[in-house]
Write an enzyme that holds these catalytic residues in place. Structure first.
Site, short mmCIF file in Angstrom:
data_model
loop_
_atom_site.label_atom_id
_atom_site.label_comp_id
_atom_site.label_asym_id
_atom_site.label_seq_id
_atom_site.Cartn_x
_atom_site.Cartn_y
_atom_site.Cartn_z
N LYS A 125 0.83 -1.21 0.00
CA LYS A 125 0.00 0.00 0.00
C LYS A 125 0.86 1.27 0.00
O LYS A 125 0.56 2.24 0.69
CB LYS A 125 -0.93 -0.01 1.21
CG LYS A 125 -1.88 -1.20 1.21
CD LYS A 125 -2.91 -1.10 2.29
CE LYS A 125 -3.84 -2.28 2.33
NZ LYS A 125 -4.47 -2.66 1.10
N CYS A 126 1.90 1.27 -0.79
CA CYS A 126 2.88 2.36 -0.84
C CYS A 126 2.85 2.99 -2.23
O CYS A 126 2.51 2.34 -3.21
CB CYS A 126 4.27 1.78 -0.54
SG CYS A 126 5.64 2.95 -0.66
#
Length: 179
Positions: A57-58
């Protein structure tokens, strides 16, 4: 004997005591794969190894695509090892099944992925102790700044260098060592 001489003799001895400045071999570091089975780093002797702390989730997560391209292009001489970490913005919250599914479904990842670990701090995994401490890797000290920081190790197990997150996995900074 003079206390200073004792200290100096201890400091420069060939002892394997914790205070020793002796380098440790990367191939002796123990880590498990995502499914909890040992990932034997010595299986990658004679290949370059690119270690990358990954997160799903970057903003840098799309680099999974380039990591897979790099792995496919150089698989005869390189192994990419993804190392999930949840220390930066809690951007890898998943369990092993979530991580494996995410990597497969979204990026078709076929390179090895390790168990989720800490790459910095009091619970830093021995792999990242080796990658970030000159006294262990024999080359340089560093700090992991964010997800998708990369560490390149040569076929003899020597640290070449590290690359911050913004460095593309297919950058010439990395590929020049592989060509």
């Amino acid at each position: 004997m003079n206390p200073l001489k004792i200290f100096m003799a201890t400091l420069f001895s060939k002892s394997k005591a914790p205070y020793s400045m002796e380098k440790i071999a990367i191939y002796n570091v123990k880590i498990n794969n995502l499914n909890g089975k040992p990932l034997v780093l010595s299986d990658y002797k004679e290949k370059y190894i690119l270690f990358v702390n990954v997160a799903s989730k970057c903003g840098f997560t799309p680099q999974y695509k380039e990591l897979q391209e790099l792995y496919d292009t150089y698989k005869n001489k390189l192994v990419v090892v993804g190392v999930p970490c949840n220390q930066f913005g809690k951007q890898e919250p998943g369990n092993p099944e979530d991580i494996e599914s995410f990597c497969d479904v979204n990026y078709g990842v076929t390179f090895p992925i390790t168990e989720k670990i800490d790459v910095k701090g009091n619970h830093q995994h021995p792999l990242y102790s080796w990658l970030t401490q000159k006294r262990k890797n024999g080359r340089k000290d560093s700090n992991v700044k964010w997800n998708f920081q990369k560490y390149l190790v040569d076929p003899k197990g020597e640290l070449i260098d590290y690359y911050f997150s913004m460095t593309s996995p297919t950058s010439s900074k990395i590929t020049k060592h592989l060509n």
